[in-house]
Design a protein around this motif. Structure first.
Motif, short mmCIF file in Angstrom:
data_model
loop_
_atom_site.label_atom_id
_atom_site.label_comp_id
_atom_site.label_asym_id
_atom_site.label_seq_id
_atom_site.Cartn_x
_atom_site.Cartn_y
_atom_site.Cartn_z
N ASP A 181 0.98 -1.17 -0.03
CA ASP A 181 0.09 -0.02 0.03
C ASP A 181 0.70 1.12 -0.03
N SER A 182 0.78 1.96 -1.22
CA SER A 182 1.66 3.13 -1.17
C SER A 182 0.88 4.47 -1.40
N SER A 183 1.82 5.52 -0.80
CA SER A 183 1.21 6.83 -1.07
C SER A 183 2.16 7.66 -1.99
N PHE A 184 1.69 8.61 -2.37
CA PHE A 184 2.43 9.56 -3.35
C PHE A 184 2.03 10.88 -2.98
N ALA A 185 2.82 11.86 -3.46
CA ALA A 185 2.38 13.37 -3.37
C ALA A 185 1.10 13.75 -3.87
N ASN A 186 0.63 12.93 -4.88
CA ASN A 186 -0.52 13.41 -5.76
C ASN A 186 -1.95 12.13 -5.40
N GLY A 187 -1.51 11.57 -4.16
CA GLY A 187 -2.43 10.56 -3.87
C GLY A 187 -2.01 9.43 -3.24
N SER A 188 -3.07 8.84 -2.53
CA SER A 188 -2.74 7.67 -1.75
C SER A 188 -3.56 6.52 -2.23
N GLY A 189 -3.68 5.23 -1.41
CA GLY A 189 -4.45 4.21 -1.95
C GLY A 189 -4.02 3.49 -3.18
N VAL A 190 -2.58 3.59 -3.35
CA VAL A 190 -2.11 2.94 -4.40
C VAL A 190 -1.55 1.80 -4.15
N ALA A 191 -1.85 0.55 -4.93
CA ALA A 191 -1.55 -0.63 -4.70
C ALA A 191 -0.10 -0.94 -5.75
N GLU A 192 1.01 -1.22 -5.14
CA GLU A 192 2.07 -1.48 -5.95
C GLU A 192 2.48 -2.92 -5.66
N THR A 193 2.45 -3.76 -6.85
CA THR A 193 2.83 -5.10 -6.85
C THR A 193 4.17 -5.57 -7.33
N VAL A 194 5.12 -6.14 -6.80
CA VAL A 194 6.47 -6.65 -7.36
C VAL A 194 6.51 -8.02 -7.20
N VAL A 195 6.77 -8.78 -8.52
CA VAL A 195 6.95 -10.24 -8.55
C VAL A 195 8.33 -10.47 -8.86
N ALA A 196 9.02 -11.25 -7.96
CA ALA A 196 10.57 -11.94 -8.29
C ALA A 196 10.31 -13.33 -8.46
N VAL A 197 11.27 -13.47 -9.32
CA VAL A 197 11.43 -15.10 -9.63
C VAL A 197 12.71 -15.63 -9.34
N ARG A 198 13.03 -16.67 -8.71
CA ARG A 198 14.44 -17.41 -8.66
C ARG A 198 14.81 -18.18 -9.99
N GLU A 199 16.00 -17.48 -10.49
CA GLU A 199 16.38 -17.99 -11.68
C GLU A 199 17.23 -19.12 -11.14
N ARG A 200 17.62 -19.80 -12.48
CA ARG A 200 18.35 -21.16 -12.31
C ARG A 200 19.72 -20.97 -11.31
N ASP A 201 20.19 -20.00 -11.58
CA ASP A 201 21.54 -19.36 -10.69
C ASP A 201 21.40 -19.28 -9.33
N GLY A 202 20.09 -19.22 -8.95
CA GLY A 202 19.69 -19.16 -7.78
C GLY A 202 19.43 -17.69 -7.15
N GLN A 203 19.65 -17.05 -8.01
CA GLN A 203 19.52 -15.35 -7.69
C GLN A 203 18.02 -15.09 -7.98
N TRP A 204 17.54 -14.13 -7.28
CA TRP A 204 15.99 -13.65 -7.57
C TRP A 204 16.13 -12.41 -8.34
N ARG A 205 15.23 -12.47 -9.24
CA ARG A 205 15.09 -11.22 -10.19
C ARG A 205 13.80 -10.79 -10.50
N LEU A 206 13.78 -9.58 -10.54
CA LEU A 206 12.24 -8.98 -11.02
C LEU A 206 11.68 -9.55 -12.08
N ALA A 207 10.50 -9.91 -12.00
CA ALA A 207 9.54 -10.69 -12.93
C ALA A 207 8.39 -9.61 -13.50
N GLY A 208 8.14 -8.89 -12.69
CA GLY A 208 6.98 -8.14 -12.75
C GLY A 208 6.56 -6.83 -12.03
N TYR A 209 6.09 -5.85 -12.31
CA TYR A 209 5.68 -4.57 -11.74
C TYR A 209 4.48 -3.91 -12.09
N PHE A 210 3.63 -3.78 -11.24
CA PHE A 210 2.17 -3.46 -11.55
C PHE A 210 1.71 -2.46 -10.28
#
Length: 81
Positions: free
Chosen positions: A50-79
């Motif tokens: 749940d995020s707020s910004f200078a021009n409004g609040s009530g914003v939902a930010e979603t971040v999706v991470a995936v564990r790659e074959r090398d074991g590292q977590w990497r960004l897969a999505g942002y909404f």
């Protein structure tokens, strides 16, 4: 792999610019999954904020991470809703 890194960075920045400067950020949910729609099986973590910004609040930010074959977590999505 669906979107070039530079294209993704431009799109994410453009989506946030109208919201203004970021303010408070609160974690609403942290969800672990081994499958997500339209993605191959794997290890995924979805963070919903749940995020707020200078021009409004009530914003939902979603971040999706995936564990790659090398074991590292990497960004897969942002909404923003």
């Amino acid at each position: 792999q669906r979107v070039a890194r530079d294209d993704w960075a431009r799109a994410a920045a453009a989506a946030r610019v109208p919201l203004g400067a970021p303010g408070a950020l609160t974690v609403r949910a942290l969800i672990y999954a081994t499958s997500l729609p339209d993605l191959p099986a794997g290890d995924y973590v979805t963070l919903v904020y749940d995020s707020s910004f200078a021009n409004g609040s009530g914003v939902a930010e979603t971040v999706v991470a995936v564990r790659e074959r090398d074991g590292q977590w990497r960004l897969a999505g942002y909404f923003i809703k």
